[in-house]
Scaffold this active site. Structure first.
Site, PDB file in Angstrom:
ATOM      1  N   ALA A 271      -6.281  -6.783  -2.126  1.00  0.00           N
ATOM      2  CA  ALA A 271      -7.454  -6.734  -3.185  1.00  0.00           C
ATOM      3  C   ALA A 271      -7.358  -7.539  -4.387  1.00  0.00           C
ATOM      4  O   ALA A 271      -7.986  -7.008  -5.431  1.00  0.00           O
ATOM      5  CB  ALA A 271      -7.188  -5.140  -3.720  1.00  0.00           C
TER       6      ALA A 271
ATOM      7  N   HIS B 145      -8.397  -5.703 -10.984  1.00  0.00           N
ATOM      8  CA  HIS B 145      -6.623  -6.246 -11.125  1.00  0.00           C
ATOM      9  C   HIS B 145      -7.084  -7.492 -12.110  1.00  0.00           C
ATOM     10  O   HIS B 145      -7.686  -8.388 -11.626  1.00  0.00           O
ATOM     11  CB  HIS B 145      -6.372  -6.539  -9.854  1.00  0.00           C
ATOM     12  CG  HIS B 145      -6.361  -5.409  -8.910  1.00  0.00           C
ATOM     13  ND1 HIS B 145      -5.547  -4.250  -9.163  1.00  0.00           N
ATOM     14  CD2 HIS B 145      -7.158  -5.079  -7.768  1.00  0.00           C
ATOM     15  CE1 HIS B 145      -5.723  -3.264  -8.036  1.00  0.00           C
ATOM     16  NE2 HIS B 145      -6.685  -3.711  -7.312  1.00  0.00           N
TER      17      HIS B 145
ATOM     18  N   ASN C  38      -0.421  -1.606  -4.125  1.00  0.00           N
ATOM     19  CA  ASN C  38       0.023  -2.729  -3.042  1.00  0.00           C
ATOM     20  C   ASN C  38       0.022  -3.942  -3.677  1.00  0.00           C
ATOM     21  O   ASN C  38       0.823  -4.822  -3.319  1.00  0.00           O
ATOM     22  CB  ASN C  38      -0.778  -2.606  -1.773  1.00  0.00           C
ATOM     23  CG  ASN C  38      -0.054  -1.659  -0.775  1.00  0.00           C
ATOM     24  OD1 ASN C  38       1.143  -1.556  -0.643  1.00  0.00           O
ATOM     25  ND2 ASN C  38      -0.760  -0.886  -0.429  1.00  0.00           N
TER      26      ASN C  38
END
Length: 254
Positions: A121, A205, A177
């Site tokens: 991601a 992120h 993750n």
């Protein structure tokens, strides 16, 4: 290439929906899930086979794609690698267990298998890999998630976690993750902050890296999967691209 999938949830469904209609050289044939109905539904769509036992696929696949959980990785990966079958592991958090990492690395090498960890991601993993051994001095991850994705109901921003990636993946094994992926890419236990923020409706992120090479920052704002807000669409897309590279002869940015 014949592929078996472990875990038939949101990521597996996205991957199958893209690969099955388009990729004649990639056959996703076997589907394994603790919920056999989910496996059967995805197998029906893909024209494949739902199996009750993992062993039922291992004699007829070239690659196993794990989309289940860190616990599933720890339980099943050794058996797969012992057979000399390569894996794509989506639940990268399992790899933060150093003893387990050493164990399956050894198994893969001894049995001529490979373990592939998609970028997931985030973007910028190529840069992190490149500078890991060339003067990288500091790297941090700040993740913002919506309250909905974490099953919370709040009105103001809240720091949910601040610490090392190895601890983050223990506390949030299905949500972070990316922290494990970055840590493995640069071979260090990175600093992580997780913020639940009612102002965001995506998984955000932000990676900052500093060192002798200079400095770079990436911000990834992912749309969550419609059926599972814990999962980012980009995570599934990265696995699709990885699968497709196995049939390519020229690789850019890898």
């Amino acid at each position: 290439m014949k592929v078996g999938i472990i875990g038939c949830g949101a990521i597996a469904n996205i991957i199958a929906s893209k690969i099955v209609p388009e990729e004649s050289e990639i056959e996703i044939k076997y589907f394994f899930d603790k919920d056999i109905e989910r496996a059967e539904n995805l197998a029906s769509f893909a024209g494949g086979v739902a199996v009750l036992n993992l062993d039922d696929m291992l004699n007829d696949v070239d690659l196993v794609l794990e989309c289940a959980s860190p616990d599933s990785v720890k339980l099943l990966a050794p058996k797969i690698l012992e057979k000399g079958i390569s894996m794509i592991i989506m639940s990268v958090g399992a790899m933060m267990d150093k003893a387990f990492y050493t164990k399956i690395s050894k198994l893969a090498k001894e049995n001529n298998a490979h373990i592939h960890l998609p970028s997931g991601a985030i973007v910028g993993l190529d840069g992190i890999n490149a500078v890991a051994d060339f003067g990288l001095k500091e790297i941090t991850l700040v993740t913002r998630k919506s309250p909905k994705s974490l099953g919370k109901s709040i009105d103001s921003e809240e720091i949910l976690f601040e610490g090392k990636a190895s601890e983050a993946v223990k506390e949030f094994p299905l949500n972070i993750n990316v922290a494990a992926t970055i840590s493995l890419a640069c071979n260090r236990d990175i600093d992580v902050k997780i913020i639940v923020d009612p102002k965001v409706d995506r998984n955000v992120h932000e990676i900052t890296a500093k060192g002798d090479f200079g400095e770079f920052k990436t911000i990834t704002m992912n749309h969550p999967c419609a059926v599972n807000p814990k999962t980012s669409m980009l995570a599934a897309i990265s696995a699709i691209k990885l699968l497709k590279t196995f049939n390519e002869t020229i690789f850019v940015g890898l």
